[in-house]
Write an enzyme that holds these catalytic residues in place. Structure first.
Site, PDB file in Angstrom:
ATOM      1  N   CYS A  40       0.843  -1.208   0.000  1.00 55.01           N
ATOM      2  CA  CYS A  40       0.000   0.000   0.000  1.00 55.01           C
ATOM      3  C   CYS A  40       0.873   1.252   0.000  1.00 55.01           C
ATOM      4  CB  CYS A  40      -0.904  -0.044   1.231  1.00 55.01           C
ATOM      5  SG  CYS A  40      -1.858   1.436   1.501  1.00 55.01           S
TER       6      CYS A  40
ATOM      7  N   CYS B 273      -0.266   4.033   2.290  1.00 55.00           N
ATOM      8  CA  CYS B 273       0.035   3.767   3.703  1.00 55.00           C
ATOM      9  C   CYS B 273       1.517   4.023   4.006  1.00 55.00           C
ATOM     10  CB  CYS B 273      -0.279   2.329   4.067  1.00 55.00           C
ATOM     11  SG  CYS B 273      -1.908   1.770   3.560  1.00 55.00           S
ATOM     12  N   ASP B 274       2.406   3.542   3.145  1.00 54.13           N
ATOM     13  CA  ASP B 274       3.825   3.466   3.513  1.00 54.13           C
ATOM     14  C   ASP B 274       4.759   4.309   2.656  1.00 54.13           C
ATOM     15  OD1 ASP B 274       3.094   1.611   5.446  1.00 54.13           O
ATOM     16  OD2 ASP B 274       3.256  -0.052   4.052  1.00 54.13           O
TER      17      ASP B 274
HETATM   18  C1  LIG Z   1       0.845  -4.390   5.893  1.00 55.36           C
HETATM   19  C2  LIG Z   1      -0.336  -3.447   5.773  1.00 55.36           C
HETATM   20  C3  LIG Z   1      -0.147  -2.108   6.098  1.00 55.36           C
HETATM   21  C4  LIG Z   1      -1.221  -1.233   6.000  1.00 55.36           C
HETATM   22  N1  LIG Z   1      -1.010   0.067   6.365  1.00 55.36           N
HETATM   23  C5  LIG Z   1      -2.066   0.918   6.394  1.00 55.36           C
HETATM   24  C6  LIG Z   1      -1.899   2.263   6.861  1.00 55.36           C
HETATM   25  O1  LIG Z   1      -0.787   2.704   7.194  1.00 55.36           O
HETATM   26  N2  LIG Z   1      -2.999   3.058   6.888  1.00 55.36           N
HETATM   27  C7  LIG Z   1      -4.244   2.630   6.500  1.00 55.36           C
HETATM   28  O2  LIG Z   1      -5.204   3.384   6.607  1.00 55.36           O
HETATM   29  N3  LIG Z   1      -4.431   1.363   6.047  1.00 55.36           N
HETATM   30  C8  LIG Z   1      -3.384   0.505   5.977  1.00 55.36           C
HETATM   31  N4  LIG Z   1      -3.545  -0.773   5.516  1.00 55.36           N
HETATM   32  C9  LIG Z   1      -4.888  -1.180   5.029  1.00 55.36           C
HETATM   33  C10 LIG Z   1      -5.835  -1.510   6.223  1.00 55.36           C
HETATM   34  O3  LIG Z   1      -5.218  -2.459   7.048  1.00 55.36           O
HETATM   35  C11 LIG Z   1      -7.167  -2.031   5.712  1.00 55.36           C
HETATM   36  O4  LIG Z   1      -7.735  -1.098   4.817  1.00 55.36           O
HETATM   37  C12 LIG Z   1      -8.150  -2.251   6.884  1.00 55.36           C
HETATM   38  O5  LIG Z   1      -7.591  -3.105   7.843  1.00 55.36           O
HETATM   39  C13 LIG Z   1      -9.458  -2.858   6.380  1.00 55.36           C
HETATM   40  O6  LIG Z   1     -10.284  -3.068   7.480  1.00 55.36           O
HETATM   41  P1  LIG Z   1     -11.489  -4.104   7.446  1.00 55.36           P
HETATM   42  O7  LIG Z   1     -12.075  -4.100   8.803  1.00 55.36           O
HETATM   43  O8  LIG Z   1     -12.353  -3.810   6.291  1.00 55.36           O
HETATM   44  O9  LIG Z   1     -10.826  -5.523   7.112  1.00 55.36           O
HETATM   45  P2  LIG Z   1      -9.602  -6.322   7.770  1.00 55.36           P
HETATM   46  O10 LIG Z   1      -8.689  -5.447   8.510  1.00 55.36           O
HETATM   47  O11 LIG Z   1      -9.070  -7.153   6.675  1.00 55.36           O
HETATM   48  O12 LIG Z   1     -10.330  -7.264   8.842  1.00 55.36           O
HETATM   49  C14 LIG Z   1     -11.068  -8.376   8.436  1.00 55.36           C
HETATM   50  C15 LIG Z   1     -11.587  -9.107   9.654  1.00 55.36           C
HETATM   51  O13 LIG Z   1     -12.457 -10.149   9.210  1.00 55.36           O
HETATM   52  C16 LIG Z   1     -12.162 -11.317   9.924  1.00 55.36           C
HETATM   53  N5  LIG Z   1     -12.581 -12.468   9.122  1.00 55.36           N
HETATM   54  C17 LIG Z   1     -12.128 -12.863   7.901  1.00 55.36           C
HETATM   55  N6  LIG Z   1     -12.731 -14.024   7.539  1.00 55.36           N
HETATM   56  C18 LIG Z   1     -13.604 -14.342   8.555  1.00 55.36           C
HETATM   57  C19 LIG Z   1     -14.496 -15.422   8.798  1.00 55.36           C
HETATM   58  N7  LIG Z   1     -14.662 -16.441   7.945  1.00 55.36           N
HETATM   59  N8  LIG Z   1     -15.196 -15.424   9.967  1.00 55.36           N
HETATM   60  C20 LIG Z   1     -15.080 -14.414  10.856  1.00 55.36           C
HETATM   61  N9  LIG Z   1     -14.239 -13.378  10.669  1.00 55.36           N
HETATM   62  C21 LIG Z   1     -13.508 -13.345   9.542  1.00 55.36           C
HETATM   63  C22 LIG Z   1     -10.673 -11.249  10.214  1.00 55.36           C
HETATM   64  O14 LIG Z   1     -10.330 -12.049  11.325  1.00 55.36           O
HETATM   65  C23 LIG Z   1     -10.496  -9.763  10.504  1.00 55.36           C
HETATM   66  O15 LIG Z   1     -10.743  -9.523  11.866  1.00 55.36           O
HETATM   67  C24 LIG Z   1      -2.491  -1.681   5.560  1.00 55.36           C
HETATM   68  C25 LIG Z   1      -2.675  -3.021   5.217  1.00 55.36           C
HETATM   69  C26 LIG Z   1      -1.598  -3.905   5.311  1.00 55.36           C
HETATM   70  C27 LIG Z   1      -1.807  -5.350   4.933  1.00 55.36           C
END
Ligand SMILES: Cc1cc2nc3c(=O)[nH]c(=O)nc-3n(C[C@H](O)[C@H](O)[C@H](O)COP(=O)(O)OP(=O)(O)OC[C@H]3O[C@@H](n4cnc5c(N)ncnc54)[C@H](O)[C@@H]3O)c2cc1C
Length: 311
Positions: A137, A140-141
């Site tokens: 990303c 992000c970085d």
């Molecule tokens: C290395 C990295 C660095 C990043 N840095 C940044 C940053 O600096 N700033 C920024 O804004 N964004 C950053 N991002 C992006 C950010 O992490 C995501 O946009 C954000 O986490 C998305 O949130 P979400 O809740 O939609 O999904 P996710 O964070 O993907 O959470 C998904 C959730 O669903 C759960 N889940 C999945 N399948 C199931 C299932 N079958 N049953 C029950 N639960 C399930 C998982 O356990 C998890 O808790 C980064 C991403 C990565 C990978």
């Protein structure tokens, strides 16, 4: 023996920024939701050592610590988080059914926030150097690499957008692409071709990422000549797509061509009372703040729906 069915007003699937924010709003609205946290409590961001773009943390915050604070906030409000994985859903009947590793739930409304995972190259050093120069990303970085030379891997819209964005602060950006043409839109192609800070390395694949504690260079292989070379860079942004975690829902919910859940402005899916929030329905922004915002909106809508629920 028949399995006990736990009856809920609202079930939230996923415990990342979207699910936990939905939990804060849902709990405060008196819906007493249950949050099924899944395989990665806190979500993707827990693997990031530094988040500089989440408001309220002027000195940045470790991703794991940020999510611990959100989990704590849900707990303080009385939210019920359970560390269960959803295995199956049945949205063909009301109340909706959700089968998890911990039991069977029935819910009047459901918020899906299972996120998306960046597509990986599958290299050993990609994993080892994640957060140490390997990133998925640029938004992000990218700012961590001001004045430095970096590379982007990919040839689609996201890769080209990321490369352009990185030229705002990096001294040089290489695009490494395994073909001899991009599949990104024409306008983006023109923009990268005309950007003097971008150099395109065609027909090349990333064979390895080199460095002890940080990314120092990339090992590239030209897939036409088989020639190998080392490219010194401080970071590599892998932009070869994302995989939304929607396999469980595809039988019931409308998905777009990329596999993301299709929602309207109110985060409703094609089935009433079923909402989606965060990376699972957002191919565009994929940020903690946008996911949290989507979780809040989905919970407000779910609360309105439940207030008028007739069964
Ligand atoms: C290395 C990295 C660095 C990043 N840095 C940044 C940053 O600096 N700033 C920024 O804004 N964004 C950053 N991002 C992006 C950010 O992490 C995501 O946009 C954000 O986490 C998305 O949130 P979400 O809740 O939609 O999904 P996710 O964070 O993907 O959470 C998904 C959730 O669903 C759960 N889940 C999945 N399948 C199931 C299932 N079958 N049953 C029950 N639960 C399930 C998982 O356990 C998890 O808790 C980064 C991403 C990565 C990978």
């Amino acid at each position: 023996m028949t399995e006990e069915i736990k009856k809920e007003k609202l079930v939230i699937i996923g415990g990342g920024p979207a699910g936990l924010t939905a939990a804060i709003y849902g709990t405060r609205a008196g819906l007493d939701p249950i949050i099924l946290m899944g395989p990665e409590p806190g979500g993707q961001i827990t693997t990031s050592p530094e988040v500089e773009n989440y408001p309220g943390f002027p000195d940045g915050v470790n991703g794991f610590d940020l999510m611990q604070k959100m989990i704590q906030q849900v707990e303080n409000l009385g939210g019920r988080m359970v560390y269960e994985l959803v295995e199956e859903v049945d949205f063909s009947r009301k109340p909706y059914r959700i089968k998890s590793s911990g039991g069977l739930y029935e819910a009047d409304a459901v918020i899906i926030s299972t996120g998306a995972s960046p597509r990986k190259l599958g290299l050993e050093n990609e994993k080892r150097l994640l957060g140490k120069g390997v990133s998925y990303c640029a938004t992000c970085d990218g700012a961590f690499f001001k004045g430095q030379e970096v590379a982007v891997v990919g040839g689609g819209d996201t890769a080209l957008e990321e490369a352009n964005y990185l030229t705002n602060f990096c001294s040089k950006v290489y695009i490494i692409h395994r073909r001899d043409e991009f599949r990104a839109t024409r306008i983006l192609q023109e923009r990268v071709m005309n950007n003097p800070k971008i150099e395109i390395i065609w027909d090349s694949e990333l064979e390895d990422i080199l460095g002890e504690d940080r990314v120092e260079a990339l090992l590239l292989r030209n897939n036409k000549t088989e020639e190998r070379k080392e490219l010194p860079v401080s970071a590599v942004f892998i932009a070869i797509g994302h995989i939304p975690n929607t396999g469980l829902f595809k039988e019931y919910l409308e998905l777009d061509a990329g596999g993301y859940i299709v929602t309207d402005k109110k985060h409703s899916t094609n089935i009433e009372g079923i909402y989606a929030a965060g990376d699972v329905q957002d191919p565009l922004y994929r940020q903690v703040i946008t996911s949290a915002g989507a979780g809040a909106a989905a919970a407000i809508e779910a609360s309105r729906y439940i207030d008028n629920y007739q069964g």
